[in-house]
Scaffold this active site. Structure first.
Site, PDB file in Angstrom:
ATOM      1  N   ASP A 170       0.844  -1.198   0.000  1.00  0.00           N
ATOM      2  CA  ASP A 170       0.000   0.000   0.000  1.00  0.00           C
ATOM      3  C   ASP A 170       0.884   1.255   0.000  1.00  0.00           C
ATOM      4  O   ASP A 170       1.620   1.501   0.960  1.00  0.00           O
ATOM      5  CB  ASP A 170      -0.902  -0.014   1.238  1.00  0.00           C
ATOM      6  CG  ASP A 170      -2.002   1.033   1.196  1.00  0.00           C
ATOM      7  OD1 ASP A 170      -1.779   2.107   0.612  1.00  0.00           O
ATOM      8  OD2 ASP A 170      -3.081   0.771   1.773  1.00  0.00           O
ATOM      9  N   HIS A 201      -2.967  -0.241  -2.513  1.00  0.00           N
ATOM     10  CA  HIS A 201      -4.162   0.491  -2.127  1.00  0.00           C
ATOM     11  C   HIS A 201      -5.190   0.450  -3.261  1.00  0.00           C
ATOM     12  O   HIS A 201      -4.850   0.602  -4.427  1.00  0.00           O
ATOM     13  CB  HIS A 201      -3.767   1.943  -1.846  1.00  0.00           C
ATOM     14  CG  HIS A 201      -4.769   2.716  -1.072  1.00  0.00           C
ATOM     15  ND1 HIS A 201      -4.816   2.716   0.312  1.00  0.00           N
ATOM     16  CD2 HIS A 201      -5.762   3.543  -1.477  1.00  0.00           C
ATOM     17  CE1 HIS A 201      -5.787   3.505   0.709  1.00  0.00           C
ATOM     18  NE2 HIS A 201      -6.388   4.018  -0.347  1.00  0.00           N
TER      19      HIS A 201
END
Length: 232
Positions: A170, A201
């Site tokens: 992420d 993400h």
């Protein structure tokens, strides 16, 4: 059936816009679908529709209604991405969680659905954690939540089940933050953390290039089972 609805705030002095998707027949429970920073867009509406197709009443409130209601922004257009980030930075999360509390109460009072779950994405993943700590939501799920490490001091207040999906690559939540989340929450009896190796993400976004199909199916399957167990 889908409708655009307005839900009274806790003080009943204003109305929260929301997208509502209703199932056929009596709902097996309710799911609040919390937006990313891009608004209640086509992807969030699809998630609500999908929960309704599974038999749940699904409600997607507009988090940014106090700033600019009805926004739909794209993560793939630089200027719109910046607008979305600006909206998140200006968002009053403490006031926003009161709006979520108002939505929970409205579902139970006006729709007659006792069990309410919450699923949020990105900014909504943070709000999922806040809902678990600050409201009487029955179960919460956060996908790639941001800034959760800053709220670990509230973990003692989590008394209902919470599941967090954490992509290890992420670019908004670095390895140190992920480590802090695991160290703070792995031993919590009501919290379950799932890591998704190499995913970034937005891997469960319904539209656009961020989606990873295998990762999304795995996380969504876990979420569906979690709600079936805890909501109905």
């Amino acid at each position: 059936m889908t409708t655009n609805t307005e839900i009274p705030t806790m003080g009943a002095d204003a109305m929260i816009p929301a997208y509502v998707a209703r199932p056929e027949g009596t709902p097996r429970g309710a799911i609040i679908v919390q937006q990313e920073i891009f608004g209640v867009d086509a992807g969030i509406r699809k998630k609500a529709d999908d929960w309704a197709a599974k038999g749940y009443l699904a409600v997607a409130p507009d988090s940014f209604w106090r700033q600019k209601p009805g926004i739909e922004l794209s993560p793939y257009i630089e200027a719109e991405m910046q607008q979305a980030l600006d909206h998140m930075m200006a968002h009053d999360f403490d006031l926003g969680i009161r709006d979520i509390e108002a939505v929970i109460h409205w579902i139970r009072r006006e729709e007659g659905v006792a069990k309410v779950g919450f699923v949020g994405f990105c900014m909504g993943g943070k709000i999922a954690y806040m809902a678990a700590a600050r409201t009487d939501i029955d179960a919460s799920v956060g996908y790639y939540g941001v800034m959760i490490d800053q709220m670990l001091g509230e973990k003692h207040a989590i008394s209902r089940p919470l599941m967090l999906h954490i992509p290890t690559a992420d670019h908004f939540v670095d390895a140190a933050t992920q480590k802090a989340m695991h160290e703070g929450l792995d031993d919590h009896p009501r919290v379950t953390l799932h890591d998704y190796e190499g995913l970034d993400h937005g891997f469960a976004a319904e539209i656009g290039a961020r989606r990873d199909e295998a990762g999304a199916e795995l996380a969504d399957g876990r979420t569906e089972a979690f709600f079936a167990e805890n909501i109905g």
